[in-house]
Scaffold this motif. Structure first.
Motif, PDB file in Angstrom:
ATOM      1  N   HIS A  14       0.832  -1.207   0.000  1.00  0.00           N
ATOM      2  CA  HIS A  14       0.000   0.000   0.000  1.00  0.00           C
ATOM      3  C   HIS A  14       0.867   1.258   0.000  1.00  0.00           C
ATOM      4  CE1 HIS A  14      -3.478  -2.508   0.838  1.00  0.00           C
ATOM      5  NE2 HIS A  14      -2.762  -3.097   1.784  1.00  0.00           N
ATOM      6  N   GLU A  15       2.023   1.168  -0.638  1.00  0.00           N
ATOM      7  CA  GLU A  15       2.970   2.279  -0.623  1.00  0.00           C
ATOM      8  C   GLU A  15       2.382   3.535  -1.261  1.00  0.00           C
ATOM      9  OE1 GLU A  15       3.791  -0.786  -1.708  1.00  0.00           O
ATOM     10  OE2 GLU A  15       5.284  -1.452  -0.245  1.00  0.00           O
ATOM     11  N   GLU A  16       1.611   3.359  -2.332  1.00  0.00           N
ATOM     12  CA  GLU A  16       1.030   4.519  -3.014  1.00  0.00           C
ATOM     13  C   GLU A  16       0.052   5.256  -2.106  1.00  0.00           C
ATOM     14  OE1 GLU A  16      -1.725   5.467  -6.880  1.00  0.00           O
ATOM     15  OE2 GLU A  16      -0.361   3.763  -6.980  1.00  0.00           O
ATOM     16  N   GLN A  17      -0.794   4.517  -1.400  1.00  0.00           N
ATOM     17  CA  GLN A  17      -1.743   5.141  -0.481  1.00  0.00           C
ATOM     18  C   GLN A  17      -1.018   5.819   0.678  1.00  0.00           C
ATOM     19  OE1 GLN A  17      -4.141   1.717   0.402  1.00  0.00           O
ATOM     20  NE2 GLN A  17      -5.780   2.398  -0.969  1.00  0.00           N
ATOM     21  N   ALA A  18       0.033   5.197   1.172  1.00  0.00           N
ATOM     22  CA  ALA A  18       0.813   5.799   2.256  1.00  0.00           C
ATOM     23  C   ALA A  18       1.457   7.094   1.775  1.00  0.00           C
ATOM     24  CB  ALA A  18       1.877   4.826   2.751  1.00  0.00           C
ATOM     25  N   GLY A  19       1.976   7.087   0.564  1.00  0.00           N
ATOM     26  CA  GLY A  19       2.581   8.288  -0.004  1.00  0.00           C
ATOM     27  C   GLY A  19       1.582   9.421  -0.129  1.00  0.00           C
TER      28      GLY A  19
END
Length: 64
Positions: A14-19
């Protein structure tokens, strides 16, 4: 296991959402401080994204 390791494990995939969340939080801080600490906030955002595995860096900003 450190807190950062636990966060990395939870955010895996979920790196994109965290970013996006990091960007939104930084924008909020900039808004509340009227941009007074913008460079420090931007640096913190980049370092946090780097720590959490987010490899996408803002390419529209010139290097400082």
């Amino acid at each position: 296991m450190s807190v950062l390791d636990k966060l990395k494990e939870l955010l895996k995939g979920h790196e994109e959402q965290a970013g996006k969340g990091i960007d939104k939080a930084g924008d909020y801080v900039d808004e509340r401080t009227q941009g007074k600490y913008q460079s420090q906030v931007d640096t913190a955002q980049d370092k946090l994204k780097e720590q959490l595995g987010g490899t996408d860096r803002d390419t529209d900003r010139p290097p400082q």
